[in-house]
Every structure is written in structure tokens, then in C-alpha cells.
Design a protein around this motif. Structure first.
Motif, mmCIF file in Angstrom:
data_model
loop_
_atom_site.group_PDB
_atom_site.id
_atom_site.type_symbol
_atom_site.label_atom_id
_atom_site.label_comp_id
_atom_site.label_asym_id
_atom_site.label_seq_id
_atom_site.Cartn_x
_atom_site.Cartn_y
_atom_site.Cartn_z
ATOM 1 N N SER A 1 -22.216 13.730 3.489
ATOM 2 C CA SER A 1 -21.376 14.990 3.678
ATOM 3 C C SER A 1 -21.128 15.318 2.050
ATOM 4 N N GLY B 1 -19.524 16.788 -1.189
ATOM 5 C CA GLY B 1 -18.018 17.242 -1.492
ATOM 6 C C GLY B 1 -18.192 18.330 -2.582
ATOM 7 N N ASP C 1 -15.125 16.931 3.626
ATOM 8 C CA ASP C 1 -13.755 16.469 2.875
ATOM 9 C C ASP C 1 -14.283 16.971 1.561
ATOM 10 N N ALA C 2 -13.360 17.172 0.631
ATOM 11 C CA ALA C 2 -13.261 17.399 -0.870
ATOM 12 C C ALA C 2 -14.511 16.263 -1.452
ATOM 13 N N ARG C 3 -14.228 15.221 -1.045
ATOM 14 C CA ARG C 3 -14.914 13.952 -1.556
ATOM 15 C C ARG C 3 -16.280 13.945 -0.707
ATOM 16 N N SER C 4 -17.452 13.503 -1.454
ATOM 17 C CA SER C 4 -18.717 13.456 -0.598
ATOM 18 C C SER C 4 -18.818 11.962 -0.163
ATOM 19 N N GLU D 1 -17.727 17.099 -5.729
ATOM 20 C CA GLU D 1 -17.999 16.544 -7.206
ATOM 21 C C GLU D 1 -18.973 17.140 -8.095
ATOM 22 N N GLN E 1 -20.312 23.287 -1.534
ATOM 23 C CA GLN E 1 -20.783 22.210 -0.796
ATOM 24 C C GLN E 1 -22.203 22.384 -0.450
ATOM 25 N N ARG F 1 -15.048 26.344 -1.054
ATOM 26 C CA ARG F 1 -15.284 24.997 -1.026
ATOM 27 C C ARG F 1 -16.890 24.861 -0.170
ATOM 28 N N HIS G 1 -9.252 18.527 2.900
ATOM 29 C CA HIS G 1 -8.740 17.587 2.040
ATOM 30 C C HIS G 1 -8.699 16.192 2.720
#
Length: 430
Positions: free
Chosen positions: A410, A412, A376-379, A414, A296, A292, A210
């Protein structure tokens, strides 16, 4: 009745009272109350185990350590303030005095900084070798070499290490192999199953997921026998004089002696302590690790395949792609899928406009964020030559496969279609 000042400090809490929380609680305390002086003396002398001081460990941290050890199939773990700290205390504990390290050239730039500069300041020599060249590993080992070190999946080019081959070389020389498994994650690969003796993580990355909390963990697989050649490992086999006349290997044995040394000496003396709150935050992330990473991994491969066909891209460095140099090793070591961290090279001329072209692409991204992090959860996007690997020389970057046109991604959580559209918009600016 006690006085107001006494009540405002002590009322309402009895140390050691058990609770029935379903989720590991945050033990946000700097210190712990001892039942007696005898108990305190035993804890400080390592005659017994327990809570001593939060610089060494906290109960929340211990839950994290046990959980990561279980995920990696190890027997003990030590959690510290960052992944960099985990690498540092692990190697310091193993190398001892006048020791030598052999490390892969293909490492995260910050790790190279640590090894070639700070460790050099400490008088610890490091030899860098091409991780794909077994003979280079063998040739670099000296009588004073105490550890081999590499990443399971290198950052940023996603080279997959032949872990078993390097482990065999290390064990033939009577020394342990340490693997940084941050990009690999214990869900995709468990290096201990392939011969690694110690596994390091930047828990800031995929274990957390996160992007809120720094942390690092080293897991002892319990496979390396420091007692087999005791003269080589005096830090484990000779009396540990700071606490008593016993040797750590005799007192704690396989899987615990290393953790005891790291916590009671290197974490105690240097202070890279993990806060209880960060330990708790990382624990929350670990609960969804497989979900996750699975998503990913799939997204990263979809992005890599799309980029492979894009006219503005000259090369895609993802071991999940057929034709990639490390594809056979990925099939062997990564049956659940390849990494979600990979890189690609822009197909732009190598001239005075190269930097501006790279900048237009990166600055043109709207969904993928420019952040110096992964997992991260975000790209996230990164330009290694300007950011994480900027301290390396041009020759070192070339040896690691990094060009100025190299861009790291990286993936994520989305929608993959949004990420592909974002890349297409930005690449049109090249």
C-alpha cells in the motif's frame, strides 16, 4: 443560587446554543436533551428527525455522512464503527429474512470470513463467484437472492471489476448491487455512476488516511426502487411495527428508507456505533483525500514499474501496467489513475524454503512498514497468505489470485526513491 453539585454538572452550558466554529466540532456526548416529552416521543417513533442517542448517530457523524454521500454522488449515508460493520449492516438490511447473497470470490479476507462463517451462522447463504465471469453471476442468482456484492478494486491483487456489467445483471434480476469502494476511493471511481446502488467504505483506510481511527460508511445512491416489487422487500414496504403502523418506504422514500432502517434497527440493536471523535478524525482526513490519493497512485505505479523489471519478482499485479489483465477496465473506470494498493509475486522456488525467503524480504524492509492496514500516509506491506487471507483455504486463495509468494503493498506519501531503494535492499535477501 443552585447547590454546588448542581452547578458542577450544569453551569456554563445551555443545550442547543449555536456556535460559529469554522471546522465541524466534536459533539462528544452520549445523549441529547429533549425540549419536551412530545418531542422525545416523536423522535423515538420516527415521526420527526433529530438527535436521539449517540448509538444511532451524532451531529459530528452526520457531517461525515453528508460529506461522504456528496463525494460518492449519493443521497444518504450511514456511518458506523468500522468498514466490516458497514458491510455487515448493509447486507443484513438488504437480505432480510431467508434471503441469499451472491458475492465475488475476489474479496478482502475478513469480508470472506463474515460472509462464509458468521452469515452462515445467521442462516444467510452466500454463493461466491468469479467476479470476471458474467455467466457465473447470472447462474448464481436464485429467486431468494437479494443482493450482489463485490469490490470495485479487489484487495490484494487489484482486479478491477466491470461494475456496469455486474450492475446490469443485478438490475435484470430486480436486485441491488453493493460495491465496496475502499480501495477505489470516490476520487478514483464512483461506482454509483456505473450502476451500483449502494457503496461501502472502510473509512479507516483512504478516507481517514492517517491510520488513527476506525470507521465505516455506506452510501445509498437513491437508485433502487424497493416499492417496485414490494413483496420482495417487506422490511421497507410493510408496517415497521417496532415504531408504528407505517412502512419505511412510504414514510421516507428513496434514499432515506434504507438509512432509517439501518440506524433504527441494525445499528440500534447491534451497536456498531461510530464515536464522535473518530468521525471528526475521519473528517480531517477527507479534507486532503484527492491530494493524498493522487500522490499515492503515482507512487504505486512507479513502484509497480520498477518491480516489473526486478529479477527477484515473477509478476506484478497492478492494473495500470500494460499487459495486465485488468488494464482495459482500469482505463475505462479509473481515468485518474490506478490503485495504490497492489501486489507482486516473488520469483522464488516453491519448496520448503519459500516461507523463509518471503519472511526475509518482508522483514528486510525498513521504510515500508509491516502493518495490517491500507490507505495510510505510511507505505505498508502485508503477506496475505499469512495475514489478511490466512483463514481462506488454499483453493480460495488460488481463486482470488493469491499465492504464498504474493506480497501486498500500500503506497504511502514517502519519497518514491526511498521506497524503491527499500524494496531493492529487501529483495536482494530473497
Amino acid at each position: 443560587m443552585t447547590g454546588f453539585a448542581t452547578r458542577q454538572i450544569q453551569a456554563g452550558y445551555v443545550p442547543g446554543t449555536p456556535q460559529n466554529s469554522a471546522v465541524p466540532p466534536i459533539y462528544q456526548t452520549a445523549a441529547y436533551e429533549f425540549a419536551s416529552l412530545a418531542e422525545a416521543a416523536d423522535l423515538f417513533a420516527l415521526r420527526t428527525t433529530g438527535n436521539l442517542y449517540s448509538r444511532n448517530a451524532s451531529p459530528t457523524q452526520q457531517v461525515l455522512e453528508e460529506r461522504v454521500a456528496a463525494l460518492e454522488g449519493g443521497v444518504a449515508a450511514v456511518a458506523v464503527a468500522s468498514g466490516q460493520a458497514a458491510v455487515a449492516v448493509t447486507l443484513l438490511a438488504l437480505v432480510g429474512r431467508r434471503g441469499h447473497i451472491v458475492a465475488a470470490t475476489q474479496l478482502y479476507g475478513g469480508t470472506v470470513d463474515l460472509l462464509q462463517e458468521t452469515f452462515d451462522d445467521f442462516g444467510i447463504p452466500v454463493t461466491f463467484v468469479d467476479q470476471d465471469d458474467p455467466e457465473a453471476w447470472r447462474a448464481a442468482i436464485r429467486p431468494e437472492t437479494r443482493v450482489l456484492f463485490a469490490e470495485s478494486i479487489a484487495n490484494p491483487i487489484a482486479q478491477v471489476l466491470d461494475i456496469r456489467a455486474v450492475a446490469d445483471i443485478a438490475h435484470d434480476a430486480g436486485i441491488p448491487l453493493v460495491i465496496d469502494n475502499t480501495v477505489g476511493t470516490p476520487y478514483l471511481v464512483r461506482p454509483g455512476e456505473h450502476g451500483a446502488d449502494f457503496v461501502v467504505h472502510s473509512a479507516t483506510k483512504f478516507l481517514s488516511g492517517h491510520g488513527t481511527s476506525l470507521g465505516g460508511v455506506v452510501v445509498d445512491q437513491g437508485t433502487f426502487d424497493f416499492g417496485k416489487d414490494p413483496g420482495r422487500w417487506p422490511q421497507f414496504t410493510e408496517p415497521y411495527t417496532r415504531v408504528g403502523d407505517f412502512a419505511l418506504w412510504d414514510r421516507f422514500g428513496s434514499g432515506q428508507a434504507f438509512a432509517a432502517l439501518v440506524k433504527s434497527k441494525y445499528v440500534h440493536d447491534l451497536g456498531p456505533s461510530l464515536s464522535p471523535f473518530n468521525a471528526w478524525q475521519i473528517l480531517q482526513g477527507i479534507e486532503t483525500l484527492d491530494l493524498r490519493v493522487s500522490r499515492q497512485t503515482a507512487t504505486a505505479l512507479a513502484l509497480a514499474r520498477h518491480l516489473q523489471q526486478h529479477p527477484a519478482v515473477s509478476a506484478v499485479h497492478h492494473p495500470g501496467l500494460e499487459g495486465n489483465r485488468w488494464h482495459p477496465l482500469a482505463q475505462r473506470y479509473l481515468p485518474r489513475g490506478g490503485p495504490s494498493v497492489f501486489s507482486f509475486d516473488l520469483a522464488v522456488p516453491d519448496d520448503s524454503e519459500t516461507q523463509a525467503r518471503v519472511a526475509r524480504v518482508i522483514d528486510g524492509l525498513q521504510v515500508i512498514r509491516l502493518v495490517a492496514n491500507i490507505g495510510d500516509a505510511r507505505s505498508l506491506v502485508n503477506h496475505p497468505a499469512s495475514m489478511t487471507h490466512s483463514h481462506l483455504t488454499a483453493d480460495q486463495r488460488r481463486a482470488a489470485g493469491i499465492a504464498f509468494t504474493t506480497i501486498r503493498l500500500s503506497a504511502g506519501l514517502e519519497d518514491p526513491s526511498d521506497l524503491i531503494a527499500d524494496l531493492d535492499r529487501a529483495l536482494a535477501l530473497a
